[in-house]
Design a protein around this motif. Structure first.
Motif, PDB file in Angstrom:
ATOM      1  N   LEU A 247      -4.912  -0.163  36.160  1.00 38.75           N
ATOM      2  CA  LEU A 247      -4.537   0.279  37.492  1.00 38.75           C
ATOM      3  C   LEU A 247      -5.498   1.365  37.952  1.00 38.75           C
ATOM      4  O   LEU A 247      -5.782   2.309  37.205  1.00 38.75           O
ATOM      5  CB  LEU A 247      -3.103   0.832  37.474  1.00 38.75           C
ATOM      6  CG  LEU A 247      -2.504   1.317  38.793  1.00 38.75           C
ATOM      7  CD1 LEU A 247      -2.079   0.132  39.648  1.00 38.75           C
ATOM      8  CD2 LEU A 247      -1.296   2.223  38.527  1.00 38.75           C
TER       9      LEU A 247
ATOM     10  N   TYR B  45      -5.471  -3.739  39.449  1.00 41.44           N
ATOM     11  CA  TYR B  45      -4.449  -3.438  40.457  1.00 41.44           C
ATOM     12  C   TYR B  45      -4.832  -2.118  41.121  1.00 41.44           C
ATOM     13  O   TYR B  45      -4.818  -1.059  40.491  1.00 41.44           O
ATOM     14  CB  TYR B  45      -3.069  -3.404  39.797  1.00 41.44           C
ATOM     15  CG  TYR B  45      -2.734  -4.746  39.190  1.00 41.44           C
ATOM     16  CD1 TYR B  45      -2.168  -5.759  39.960  1.00 41.44           C
ATOM     17  CD2 TYR B  45      -3.059  -5.035  37.859  1.00 41.44           C
ATOM     18  CE1 TYR B  45      -1.902  -7.010  39.415  1.00 41.44           C
ATOM     19  CE2 TYR B  45      -2.802  -6.284  37.312  1.00 41.44           C
ATOM     20  CZ  TYR B  45      -2.227  -7.266  38.098  1.00 41.44           C
ATOM     21  OH  TYR B  45      -1.975  -8.506  37.559  1.00 41.44           O
TER      22      TYR B  45
ATOM     23  N   CYS C 229       4.654   1.803  39.674  1.00 43.51           N
ATOM     24  CA  CYS C 229       3.921   0.536  39.701  1.00 43.51           C
ATOM     25  C   CYS C 229       3.613   0.039  38.300  1.00 43.51           C
ATOM     26  O   CYS C 229       3.735  -1.156  38.015  1.00 43.51           O
ATOM     27  CB  CYS C 229       2.635   0.704  40.503  1.00 43.51           C
ATOM     28  SG  CYS C 229       2.892   0.719  42.281  1.00 43.51           S
TER      29      CYS C 229
ATOM     30  N   LEU D 127      -0.957  -1.829  47.406  1.00 42.03           N
ATOM     31  CA  LEU D 127      -1.311  -2.351  46.086  1.00 42.03           C
ATOM     32  C   LEU D 127      -2.076  -3.651  46.285  1.00 42.03           C
ATOM     33  O   LEU D 127      -1.523  -4.635  46.787  1.00 42.03           O
ATOM     34  CB  LEU D 127      -0.073  -2.584  45.227  1.00 42.03           C
ATOM     35  CG  LEU D 127      -0.341  -3.092  43.806  1.00 42.03           C
ATOM     36  CD1 LEU D 127      -1.136  -2.067  42.998  1.00 42.03           C
ATOM     37  CD2 LEU D 127       0.955  -3.442  43.081  1.00 42.03           C
TER      38      LEU D 127
END
Length: 252
Positions: free
Chosen positions: A125, A163, A148, A231
């Protein structure tokens, strides 16, 4: 969990401290980050010089931190190697000073560090705050990153993607929610400012202003401007599959 955290703003930047605080609730956190700011380094690797890794004191108890004399991608690769023969369970890169949306994604050292995780099939991420101030409150973005990560783990998200999370510079109560977005498009105008040095010779400073081309509300930049957390799943495969068949007809 074994968690590797990287960034491009430097090992002691407030954003990485905020991120380490929340991620340490999930497991054992290791920081591998540049010894100085390396913004816009993209996916560059250091090839002609040795890398130095120095363990440094860190602001979060229980977190081991290493200052690396290289790029964000260097940091991630070296961090992954640190865990060998195993791999970290999670890589989180950020929290970046300033957003990483639209074409800025391609220049971002923060996103590049996350890509090293995706190349190694590690859940990765990248996290950015829509503010260029070091005095901003990075805790809101950190908490969104934690939420998340938990959701991505819960749904067993594909580890071959990056992501990319962008958070508005708002209080949590002001944020409208989460949007799954696509990469937007902006055009930078007036890209360089010409100046004259003390010897009368010209030099140039990057100074472009973004102009939004794509008005689609599902683009990352528009979602953040509207008060949503964005996102965006990014692929590690850059192939433009739609035109492969057309290109096969070319005879040279």
């Amino acid at each position: 969990m074994q968690i590797l955290i990287c960034n491009d703003d430097g090992v002691h930047f407030p954003g990485i401290v905020a991120l380490a605080k929340v991620m340490s609730t999930l497991g054992e956190v290791y920081i591998f980050a540049p010894d100085i700011e390396r913004s816009a380094a993209s996916n560059a690797l250091t090839l002609g010089l040795p890398l130095r890794a120095k363990e440094v004191p860190f602001e979060v108890n229980g977190v081991k931190a290493f200052a690396i004399s290289g790029t964000p991608a260097d940091c991630a690769k070296l961090g992954i190697e640190f865990f060998a023969p195993k791999k970290p369970d999670l890589i989180v890169s950020g929290i970046n000073k300033g957003p990483n949306m639209c074409c800025d994604i391609m220049y971002s050292g923060t996103v590049a560090a996350a890509y090293e995780g995706a190349y190694a099939d590690i859940l990765s991420l990248a996290v950015s705050l829509n503010s260029y101030s070091t005095d901003s409150d990075y805790s809101v973005a950190a908490n969104w990153a934690l939420r998340c990560v938990k959701k991505l783990i819960e749904i067993k998200a594909d580890k071959t993607y990056v992501y990319n999370l962008n958070v508005p510079n708002l209080s949590d109560s002001e944020i409208k929610g989460l949007k799954i977005t696509k990469m937007g498009f902006v055009e930078y105008r007036g890209g360089f400012e010409k100046r004259i040095d003390t010897f009368g010779k010209p030099y140039y400073w990057v100074n472009g202003k973004p102009f939004v081309i794509d008005k689609n509300p599902d683009c990352d930049n528009n979602a953040v401007s509207d008060g949503y957390v964005s996102l965006t799943p990014l692929t590690r495969d850059y192939t433009a599959y739609k035109i492969i068949d057309k290109l096969k007809d070319i005879n040279i």
